[in-house]
Design a protein around this motif. Structure first.
Motif, PDB file in Angstrom:
ATOM      1  N   GLU A  85      35.462  51.767  27.941  1.00  0.00           N
ATOM      2  CA  GLU A  85      34.164  52.686  28.131  1.00  0.00           C
ATOM      3  C   GLU A  85      35.233  54.128  28.410  1.00  0.00           C
ATOM      4  OE1 GLU A  85      30.606  53.195  30.626  1.00  0.00           O
ATOM      5  OE2 GLU A  85      30.430  51.509  30.203  1.00  0.00           O
ATOM      6  N   LEU A  86      34.591  54.959  27.963  1.00  0.00           N
ATOM      7  CA  LEU A  86      34.847  56.567  28.571  1.00  0.00           C
ATOM      8  C   LEU A  86      34.467  56.580  30.031  1.00  0.00           C
ATOM      9  CD1 LEU A  86      36.454  59.160  27.562  1.00  0.00           C
ATOM     10  CD2 LEU A  86      34.084  60.209  27.399  1.00  0.00           C
ATOM     11  N   GLY A  87      35.253  56.866  31.219  1.00  0.00           N
ATOM     12  CA  GLY A  87      34.996  57.487  31.930  1.00  0.00           C
ATOM     13  C   GLY A  87      35.279  56.244  33.227  1.00  0.00           C
ATOM     14  N   GLN A  88      35.020  54.716  32.910  1.00  0.00           N
ATOM     15  CA  GLN A  88      35.690  53.147  33.269  1.00  0.00           C
ATOM     16  C   GLN A  88      36.408  53.660  35.030  1.00  0.00           C
ATOM     17  OE1 GLN A  88      35.568  49.540  30.747  1.00  0.00           O
ATOM     18  NE2 GLN A  88      37.629  49.304  31.474  1.00  0.00           N
ATOM     19  N   THR A  89      36.137  52.624  35.788  1.00  0.00           N
ATOM     20  CA  THR A  89      36.809  52.691  36.571  1.00  0.00           C
ATOM     21  C   THR A  89      37.451  51.841  36.860  1.00  0.00           C
ATOM     22  OG1 THR A  89      35.026  53.275  37.661  1.00  0.00           O
ATOM     23  CG2 THR A  89      36.702  55.114  38.014  1.00  0.00           C
ATOM     24  N   ASP A  90      36.705  50.784  36.837  1.00  0.00           N
ATOM     25  CA  ASP A  90      37.551  49.416  36.866  1.00  0.00           C
ATOM     26  C   ASP A  90      37.780  48.635  35.791  1.00  0.00           C
ATOM     27  OD1 ASP A  90      37.527  47.021  37.958  1.00  0.00           O
ATOM     28  OD2 ASP A  90      35.989  46.807  39.994  1.00  0.00           O
ATOM     29  N   TYR A  91      39.231  48.200  36.306  1.00  0.00           N
ATOM     30  CA  TYR A  91      39.776  47.776  34.652  1.00  0.00           C
ATOM     31  C   TYR A  91      40.768  46.232  34.707  1.00  0.00           C
ATOM     32  CZ  TYR A  91      39.736  52.146  32.837  1.00  0.00           C
ATOM     33  OH  TYR A  91      39.528  53.071  32.432  1.00  0.00           O
ATOM     34  N   ALA A  92      39.373  45.505  35.791  1.00  0.00           N
ATOM     35  CA  ALA A  92      39.948  44.151  36.760  1.00  0.00           C
ATOM     36  C   ALA A  92      39.668  43.219  35.965  1.00  0.00           C
ATOM     37  CB  ALA A  92      38.910  43.491  37.398  1.00  0.00           C
ATOM     38  N   ALA A  93      38.751  43.258  34.197  1.00  0.00           N
ATOM     39  CA  ALA A  93      38.848  42.371  33.157  1.00  0.00           C
ATOM     40  C   ALA A  93      39.650  43.011  32.584  1.00  0.00           C
ATOM     41  CB  ALA A  93      37.464  42.486  32.154  1.00  0.00           C
ATOM     42  N   GLU A  94      40.568  44.177  32.150  1.00  0.00           N
ATOM     43  CA  GLU A  94      41.232  44.035  31.055  1.00  0.00           C
ATOM     44  C   GLU A  94      42.524  44.033  31.241  1.00  0.00           C
ATOM     45  OE1 GLU A  94      39.018  46.168  32.120  1.00  0.00           O
ATOM     46  OE2 GLU A  94      38.147  46.777  29.763  1.00  0.00           O
ATOM     47  N   ILE A  95      42.915  43.980  32.727  1.00  0.00           N
ATOM     48  CA  ILE A  95      44.028  42.909  33.107  1.00  0.00           C
ATOM     49  C   ILE A  95      44.268  41.937  33.398  1.00  0.00           C
ATOM     50  CG2 ILE A  95      45.508  43.404  35.813  1.00  0.00           C
ATOM     51  CD1 ILE A  95      44.498  45.778  36.559  1.00  0.00           C
ATOM     52  N   ALA A  96      43.141  40.953  33.641  1.00  0.00           N
ATOM     53  CA  ALA A  96      43.239  40.159  33.280  1.00  0.00           C
ATOM     54  C   ALA A  96      43.029  39.180  31.289  1.00  0.00           C
ATOM     55  CB  ALA A  96      41.347  38.444  33.938  1.00  0.00           C
ATOM     56  N   GLN A  97      42.492  40.204  31.170  1.00  0.00           N
ATOM     57  CA  GLN A  97      43.194  39.425  29.944  1.00  0.00           C
ATOM     58  C   GLN A  97      45.031  39.427  29.749  1.00  0.00           C
ATOM     59  OE1 GLN A  97      40.043  42.412  27.254  1.00  0.00           O
ATOM     60  NE2 GLN A  97      39.915  40.317  26.098  1.00  0.00           N
ATOM     61  N   ILE A  98      45.309  41.203  29.840  1.00  0.00           N
ATOM     62  CA  ILE A  98      46.868  41.501  29.645  1.00  0.00           C
ATOM     63  C   ILE A  98      47.326  39.783  29.951  1.00  0.00           C
ATOM     64  CG2 ILE A  98      48.606  43.114  30.442  1.00  0.00           C
ATOM     65  CD1 ILE A  98      46.491  45.445  30.376  1.00  0.00           C
ATOM     66  N   ARG A  99      47.196  39.630  31.484  1.00  0.00           N
ATOM     67  CA  ARG A  99      47.538  38.596  32.162  1.00  0.00           C
ATOM     68  C   ARG A  99      47.612  37.273  30.879  1.00  0.00           C
ATOM     69  NH1 ARG A  99      47.356  37.986  37.779  1.00  0.00           N
ATOM     70  NH2 ARG A  99      45.760  38.137  37.969  1.00  0.00           N
ATOM     71  N   ALA A 100      46.703  37.265  30.178  1.00  0.00           N
ATOM     72  CA  ALA A 100      46.607  36.213  29.564  1.00  0.00           C
ATOM     73  C   ALA A 100      47.130  36.488  28.000  1.00  0.00           C
ATOM     74  CB  ALA A 100      44.913  36.162  29.472  1.00  0.00           C
ATOM     75  N   SER A 101      47.860  37.923  27.752  1.00  0.00           N
ATOM     76  CA  SER A 101      47.903  37.798  26.705  1.00  0.00           C
ATOM     77  C   SER A 101      49.811  37.032  25.739  1.00  0.00           C
ATOM     78  CB  SER A 101      47.614  39.425  26.403  1.00  0.00           C
ATOM     79  OG  SER A 101      48.693  40.000  27.674  1.00  0.00           O
ATOM     80  N   GLY A 102      50.006  37.600  27.446  1.00  0.00           N
ATOM     81  CA  GLY A 102      51.960  36.290  26.297  1.00  0.00           C
ATOM     82  C   GLY A 102      52.438  38.109  25.714  1.00  0.00           C
ATOM     83  N   ALA A 103      52.183  39.437  26.897  1.00  0.00           N
ATOM     84  CA  ALA A 103      52.464  40.758  25.906  1.00  0.00           C
ATOM     85  C   ALA A 103      54.144  40.772  26.496  1.00  0.00           C
ATOM     86  CB  ALA A 103      51.775  41.473  26.162  1.00  0.00           C
ATOM     87  N   ASP A 104      54.540  41.994  26.125  1.00  0.00           N
ATOM     88  CA  ASP A 104      56.132  41.826  26.664  1.00  0.00           C
ATOM     89  C   ASP A 104      56.474  42.873  27.099  1.00  0.00           C
ATOM     90  OD1 ASP A 104      56.061  42.967  24.529  1.00  0.00           O
ATOM     91  OD2 ASP A 104      58.426  42.684  23.749  1.00  0.00           O
TER      92      ASP A 104
END
Ligand SMILES: Nc1ncnc2c1ncn2[C@@H]1O[C@H](COP(=O)(O)OP(=O)(O)OP(=O)(O)O)[C@@H](O)[C@H]1O
Ligand SMILES: Nc1ncnc2c1ncn2[C@@H]1O[C@H](COP(=O)(O)OP(=O)(O)OP(=O)(O)O)[C@@H](O)[C@H]1O
Ligand SMILES: [Mg+2]
Ligand SMILES: [Mg+2]
Lengths: 249, 356, 327, 228, 306
Positions: free
Chosen positions: B167-186
């Motif tokens: 969301e534009l102006g979003q300030t809490d990224y906990a949910a996205e970070i959790a997804q990153i953690r689970a994503s297996g990205a490099d």
């Protein structure tokens, strides 16, 4: 006997565990004043709300002039001929006395969707409003702000607004409340004459008024009609004395 | 006497960008010693309708010759087309929306900063060079955010481990970070300017996820870094400017800016500084009243840029080298250090759509 | 103390006077600024129909403002880009004619007001404020991510739309159009307030139960007021878009809804000319203070504070003695 | 010196003046009736005493000028109010209503429930769900719990069933005989007032028109000013 | 999507909700008791964060920073109440809207005047930074766990204050009838100042706690203010319990909506469109939630009055 103007048939209303109306059946016949009395919290206002459409009964029906109005909302019942006054004045306090009465006349005319033209310039509406105000004795206060009226004058205005509707029956919830003795005496005389125009269902704690006016009295206790009869019958009922009248009456 | 109208963001949450750009611009004017350039500065409050109103004022009442200053693309889109069509020159210190580089390009519009996609493209190129092959991508759900991911993916050759529009102006990224953690990205690529970026980086650092992140310089300007603190250390970002670009103009700029304003300059300040110098260089050869000559002088870009070499492409947008920088701590100050070149002499992708 | 009618005329004459003076003195920007005030005033007059007459504190009027704006933006955009506007099976070329745009804006915003009103009017008080805000936010986020029409970047329309017989590019002529519309709407608003409908609505705001017991529906009265209000604000939105030749999602933002409320309160809630005075004052302050210091918001805030603390009933309340409700 | 003293008190609602000169005094332990027709200013007088509206003139309690005090300070001097229209705190329970403003003294929860046993049975019930009569008892109890030296009852029996009215009057009599608290009474029932009160003050259009011992109020006077 | 991820997201939603509750609690108290729509509540959030950042910058102590946030915000609240709000109790509610709008302008720009336009630095204390491993192998930031704990503690404390103390009873009585409670001898203006200060302090605390993991900058309060309003309206105005439930609902909806809606859309359409459309719907989700609640129950979940 003439057909009743209004009748309720087994009205029942529960609030949770509390049964506020418990199979109430009563009727109001042409030309009569039917008083409903009962202890505080007996369910008198609840009954009136169901008759006027503010509350939907759980069971039972309401008939007005032979028509079943149970499914109609408040406004539709008003158009069908119910004229009501409130226990606590419900008036547009910022508006003038005349404007309040004109509102009733406007409702009676059934044509509120007029966006141009001055409301106060509408001769028909105005004549009706002024006439009704004169009848309750407010002719001198047409342009006073309602908020500046005394308690008694507000009660008069309540009645005047009901008059503008030319209802087929009046429903009045404690019209005497807060009126001084001369005020109630005046209102009593007024209601006495008013019954010729349309019958009245009267809820009232002022026993002087009830005894002076009522053709019939129904006593409501815990949501149930425990007795209906003439003033004399009610006054002499031991049950009523115990539940409501005490030493009075 | 030349009149310049500067509409920029000086109040509200986005003010730091406008202030930097303005200060850079004014510093260059001061150093040039010219007193025949009058600058009228107005605050657009980051509201497009105010910007339009101010632009009307600049053009109708002040009758300015040149306009500049707008930070945000949506304000630029509101102001620039109208202004240049009324014969005013517009020099962009920052915003570079694709429309104005492509079909909406105009002979009187010059962008001295970058086309919006540039830094993202460079980030994609740098990701390839570093050997990232599975990026998680994050940007706000608005046009510049969509452009950012498009830009990144234009040159990035690896896989996508996930794409999220926040969301534009979003300030809490906990949910996205959790997804990153689970994503297996490099690697994690993100474009989150301003407060959004500060929040993301702090929360990312605290989450224990240690996938390397990369992003455009917008999220790592001088002001933001101080607010993020240690959490930003080691993060790689792409920028056309850095305080350690090695040329005399830049060294002098950094020093004089710091001396005058008591803080390190940001890329916005450098863009303001370059814009003013471009303007001054053009004024040496022509007056804006002689529009064709003035335009040619601008196009020539004959000034010393803080970026070293500077030239315009056919659509009047920079063709430039974009560097990869790393966030470091120098004493108490967090700042960026160049660690390599992401992309050289890069023009934008829209130049073909411009009919100039 | 001034009779309110004279105050109303004086304010309108003043606005016109400023524009005429600016035209003579060749100050096109002053005309533009006055036009902006007039258009914001129009939007606030619209809001005041809901707020002042109907007691409906809508924090979602930006929806209608924005819809009006986008009606202009989208219609003109399709003409500008030579792409037809396809709605289902119908294909329209778009339009750059102001009357067509206005009608579309009015139709769209009335329709939206009808829908929002139907859902929101079940609530009252602060809940009504918040549910209207919610609808505003939905439109806002929708507009931001509607990339077809520019998303957050908005839509630029390069040429101001036309009005038969006038050259709208000339600031004074465009001002004239807006000013005439404002006067027309004020006239309608004045008639409305005194009409039978106004009488009933006024009562519905104060005592809905009473209105019901005389056989009228407060819900419908308020709904109609809300729709009229939305339509006027929608029209203002279309004009605003034409003034800026630009539309963007900020037209849908809650800040804008809030600003409209502020304009109404500043001028005087329920007063005919209140919103106009509020808008003029606000635009003037914004313009005059903006040049003084970077921190002019502080001073704007202080001035507004002083006004609330010392001018009960807004500026018009301060200037005019008439109490609300006296005929 | 009497406990409460009003002399030539005037008050207005905005621009409309409601009190034009009220003289009234209540001595320690005295029970005084404040009478008059509708709209004559009885409630307004009470509001002025309780500092709910601004007023001018003489207004003192226990020798202190009430005009210098705000509403809550006046109350703390020992004025307990049972207002017109009940005004119990509907969202609070009976117990909370009673303790919300309690101050130390002989009147505590136990004493209040002794006076109104019905309240004792409903301690945990929300006040809004009480019947009108119970609400009336509750507000009297609430005022007593502040342990006032003067209790003001404004239309404490309005809208109540006769049988409950009788209960309330009985309670007032007990208050008078058992505590010796000063009481200022406003009520429509002249008969009941006459049987309880020591003295009466009659208002007409915002001014005191008659004051004297209850026994001296002839039917001529009450006819003229009260309408009975 | 694994169970671990889902649990982690639920924790995230909970944490977000609990922080919103800190804002919402003050707002609902102030609205419930004084009938005041306090638009400036977000300013106290900002003031708290700036005070914390300033103190942390000087002392380096996180605890002192939190205390400073509480005190400064409470003082700001008390001052605002005494200087401005108090003069407006008698006038129209709408005047209060205008006044608090003006206060936002003053606070925001004033803060920028003092602290400059650049975001400030405020970091998690070392003892609370980094992740911990929860049962089931879930990695979760310790700081966020602490936030949940603080939020729950505040909820408990407020519940106790409002339901069990005499001040609480007086506050609730004041909601019913302000004039009457004063006539019973309670200093209502002091009570109001107290409530206002308390609400402001809670907002300031939230600002400091959240500012630590977000950015401390001018204007940070407004988005949170809107969300807090949404919470109290969903829960029913004036109800602490409502504010808490509302805040948790909003926290969960916005967190889970942002994750699951795009996933859901991918079932119907291509990933890119699904991403954008899902994200748009997610932004709207809490407002949709609020409208649905209000259409179903026009006075919120636990609200009695309008
Ligand atoms: N909406 C409601 N929810 C729950 N209980 C209600 C509701 N409305 C009324 N009651 C209860 O129903 C009962 C009947 O109330 P009602 O107002 O009809 O009494 P009443 O006979 O008019 O009394 P009074 O003479 O005091 O006016 C009371 O116990 C009241 O508390
Ligand atoms: N809020 C108000 N605003 C303006 N005038 C008022 C207000 N309240 C009362 N008045 C006026 O003040 C006068 C005195 O009213 P008050 O209520 O004191 O009378 P009262 O003697 O208590 O009458 P009642 O027996 O009807 O309760 C009346 O004329 C009334 O119209
Ligand atoms: Mg009743
Ligand atoms: Mg009275």
């Amino acid at each position: 006997m003439a057909d009743p103007v209004l009748s309720t048939d087994g009205l029942t209303k529960r609030f949770g565990a509390l049964t506020a109306s418990d199979g109430i059946s009563l009727d109001v016949r042409p030309g009569e004043i039917h008083a409903v009395i009962g202890p505080n919290g007996a369910g008198k206002s609840t009954l009136i709300h169901q008759i006027c459409g503010g509350l939907r009964p759980d069971h039972g029906r309401v008939h007005l002039l032979g028509q079943d109005v149970t499914a109609l909302n408040t406004a539709a019942r008003a158009r069908a001929g119910l004229g009501r006054t409130f226990q606590i004045s419900a008036l547009a306090m910022e508006d003038s006395v005349l404007q309040n009465a004109m509102l009733g006349a406007l409702g009676r005319s059934g044509r509120p969707w007029r966006f141009f033209g001055r409301a106060l310039g509408d001769a028909d509406l105005r004549a009706r409003a002024e006439d009704c105000l004169a009848r309750v004795g407010l002719a001198d206060h047409l342009h006073a702000r309602t908020a500046t009226l005394s308690h008694g004058q507000r009660r008069q205005l309540e009645v005047a607004v009901a008059l503008t509707l030319e209802p087929r029956i009046f429903i009045m919830d404690e019209p005497m409340a807060g009126l001084g003795s001369d005020g109630s005496a005046k209102l009593t005389r007024f209601l006495d004459r008013l019954r010729e125009e349309a019958p009245i269902l009267l809820v009232e704690h002022d026993m002087d008024a009830v005894f002076a006016l009522a053709d019939r009295v129904s006593v409501l206790v815990y949501g149930r009609v425990i007795a209906t009869g003439t003033v004399a019958e009610i006054r002499s009922s031991a049950e009523v004395r115990e539940a409501y009248l005490g030493e009075e009456g | 006497e030349i009149k310049v109208g500067m509409i920029t963001t000086l109040s509200g949450g986005g003010a730091s960008l406008g202030i930097d750009a303005r200060d850079g611009f004014m510093l260059a004017l001061e150093q040039s010693g010219r007193d025949d350039i009058e600058v009228i500065i107005e605050d657009d409050q980051q509201k497009p309708d105010i910007a339009v109103q101010l632009s009307d004022k600049m053009i109708q009442s002040e009758r300015v010759d040149v306009m500049t200053g707008i930070i945000w693309s949506n304000l630029a889109m509101a102001v620039v087309p109208g202004a240049v069509n009324q014969g005013v020159f517009y020099l962009s210190v920052n915003a570079g929306p694709s429309q104005l580089a492509g079909p909406g390009c105009h002979e009187n519009y010059f962008n001295v900063a970058w086309q919006n996609d540039n830094l993202h493209e460079a980030a994609g190129a740098w990701a390839n060079q570093t050997g990232y092959s599975n990026s998680f991508m994050l940007a706000p759900n608005y046009p510049a955010g969509h452009d950012a991911l498009t830009g990144y993916k234009r040159l990035y050759e690896g896989e996508s481990a996930g794409e999220i529009f926040t969301e534009l102006g979003q300030t809490d990224y906990a949910a996205e970070i959790a997804q990153i953690r689970a994503s297996g990205a490099d690697s994690v690529y993100f474009f989150l300017p301003g407060g959004m970026g500060i929040s993301f980086l702090k929360q990312y650092a605290d989450s224990g996820v240690d996938i390397p992140v990369i992003g455009p310089a917008f999220s790592f300007d001088q002001a933001i870094l101080q607010a993020v603190g240690d959490a930003a250390l080691g993060v790689v970002n792409t920028s056309q400017w850095s305080k350690d670009i090695d040329n005399p103009t830049n060294a002098a700029f950094v020093e004089s800016f710091e001396e005058k304003y008591g803080r390190l300059p940001s890329l916005y300040a450098s863009q303001g500084f370059d814009t003013a110098n471009l303007l001054i260089s053009a004024l040496e050869t022509a007056e804006p009243s002689d529009a064709d000559a003035f335009r040619a002088a601008l196009k020539a870009a004959d000034f010393d840029s803080t970026r070293g070499e500077f030239s315009f492409g056919a659509n009047h947008h920079p063709v430039q080298t974009i560097y990869a920088r790393e966030v470091v701590k120098e004493g108490d100050i967090y700042t960026n250090k160049i660690i390599g070149t992401a992309i050289e002499n890069h023009a934008d992708a829209y130049v073909g759509e411009c009919s100039m | 103390m001034i009779a309110e009618r004279w105050l109303n005329l004086a304010v309108l004459a003043g606005l016109l006077g400023v524009a005429v003076w600016a035209r003579i003195a060749d100050q096109p920007f002053t005309i533009t600024l006055t036009t902006r005030a007039v258009i914001l005033a129009l939007a606030a007059v619209g809001l005041n129909i809901a707020l002042g007459l109907g007691g409906l504190v809508s924090l979602g009027h930006a929806v209608f403002f924005g819809l009006g704006g986008y009606a202009m933006g989208i219609l003109a955009f399709h003409v500008q880009t030579y792409t037809p506007l396809e709605i289902g099976p119908i294909s329209i070329a778009g339009s750059t004619s102001m009357p067509v745009i206005w009608l579309t804006a009015i139709a769209l915003s009335s329709l939206a007001a009808l829908g929002i009103g139907l859902l929101s009017l079940r609530t009252s008080g602060a809940y009504f404020i918040m549910i209207t805000l919610a609808f505003g936010q939905m439109f806002y986020y929708f507009a931001i991510s509607w990339n077809r029409y520019g998303g957050e970047d908005g839509l630029s329309i390069y040429v101001r739309n036309g009005f038969p017989g006038l050259n709208t590019l000339i600031p004074f002529q465009f001002f004239g159009i807006c000013f005439a519309l404002l006067c027309l709407v004020l006239l309608i608003g004045d008639r409305l307030a005194r009409s039978p409908f106004g009488l009933a609505l006024n009562a519905a705001r104060q005592v809905p139960v009473r209105v019901e017991t005389v056989g009228l529906s407060p819900f419908r009265l308020k709904l109609v007021a809300f729709v009229i209000s939305g339509a006027v604000t929608g029209l203002a939105g279309a004009l605003f878009a034409d003034l800026n030749r630009f539309v963007s999602p900020t037209m849908f933002s809650w800040q804008l809804s809030g600003e409209l409320i502020v304009l109404v309160i500043l001028g005087g809630v329920g007063r005919l000319i209140g919103p106009v005075v509020g808008a003029v004052l606000f635009v003037a302050l914004e313009h005059l203070l903006g040049g003084l210091t970077d921190h002019w918001h502080v001073f704007l805030g202080l001035i507004l504070l002083v006004i609330v603390l010392f001018a009960r009933g807004g500026i018009v309340g301060l200037l005019s003695r008439r109490r609300l409700g006296d005929g | 010196m009497s406990l409460l003293d009003l002399s030539a008190l005037t008050a207005a609602y905005g621009v409309s003046q409601a009190l034009f000169g009220v003289d009234l005094s209540v001595g320690e332990g005295e029970v005084v009736a404040l009478m008059g027709r509708n709209g004559m200013g009885k409630t307004t007088t009470v509001k002025a005493i309780c500092r709910m509206i601004p007023s001018q003139g003489g207004l003192s309690f226990d020798g202190q000028d009430l005009h210098r005090l705000s509403s809550h300070r006046a109350a703390r001097l020992g004025i307990g109010l049972v207002p017109e229209g009940r005004r119990c705190f509907g969202d609070l329970t009976v117990r909370e209503n009673l303790v919300v403003a309690a101050r130390p003294g002989p009147w505590d929860l136990a004493a209040a429930t002794r006076l109104f046993p019905r309240l004792g049975e409903r301690m945990a019930q929300r006040a809004a769900s009480l019947s009108g009569g119970e609400q009336q008892m509750l507000v009297i109890g609430r005022a007593l719990m502040t342990n006032p030296r003067l209790l003001i009852l404004d239309e404490a029996t309005e809208g109540l069933a006769p049988i409950i009215r009788q209960e309330i009057w009985a309670a007032i009599r007990r208050l008078k005989s058992e505590t010796g608290m000063a009481i200022l009474l406003i009520d429509k029932s002249v008969r009941e007032l006459a049987s309880v009160c020591d003295r009466a003050v009659i208002l007409q259009r915002g001014s005191t028109v008659w004051a004297g011992p209850m026994g001296e109020m002839t039917s001529d006077i009450s006819e003229r000013y009260v309408g009975v | 999507m694994s169970a671990i991820l889902i649990i982690e997201q639920i924790l995230n939603g909970l944490q977000f909700g609990v922080m919103l509750f800190l804002m919402a609690a003050g707002l609902t108290l102030i609205f419930g008791v004084m009938g005041l729509i306090n638009l400036a509540h977000g300013s106290f959030y900002m003031v708290g964060a700036f005070a914390a950042a300033a103190v942390a910058g000087v002392t380096g102590s996180f605890l002192l920073a939190l205390i400073a946030a509480l005190i400064v915000a409470a003082l700001a609240g008390a001052m605002v109440e005494m200087v401005v709000i108090r003069r407006l109790y008698a006038s129209d509610h709408l005047d209060q809207v205008l006044a608090t709008f003006a206060l936002i302008l003053i606070f925001s720009e004033g803060t920028r005047w003092i602290f400059g336009s650049f975001p400030l630095y405020l970091n998690t204390p070392a003892t609370l930074s980094g992740p911990v491993t929860l049962p089931g192998g879930i990695q979760y930031p310790l700081y966020r766990l602490a936030l949940i704990a603080v939020g729950l503690a505040v909820w408990g404390g407020l519940w106790w204050l409002i339901e069990r103390t005499r001040i609480g009873i007086q506050i609730r009585a004041g909601e019913n009838d302000r004039e009457m409670i004063a006539a019973l001898g309670i200093d209502i203006s002091r009570l109001y100042t107290l409530i206002f200060a308390l609400g402001a302090a809670l907002a300031g605390l939230a600002g400091a706690l959240v500012g630590t993991i977000q950015s401390v900058q001018v204007g940070m309060g407004e988005p949170v203010l809107i969300l807090a309003f949404v919470c109290i309206v969903i829960g029913g105005i004036g109800s602490i319990k409502g504010a808490f439930i509302g805040a948790i609902l909003v926290g969960l909806t916005s967190t889970l909506g942002g994750i699951f809606l795009p996933e859901l859309f991918k079932v119907f359409t291509d990933p890119a469109t699904a991403q954008a459309a899902g994200a748009s719907l997610a932004s709207m989700s809490i407002y949709i939630l609020m409208s649905l609640v209000l259409i179903w129950r026009p006075t919120g979940l636990f609200g009695a009055r309008a």
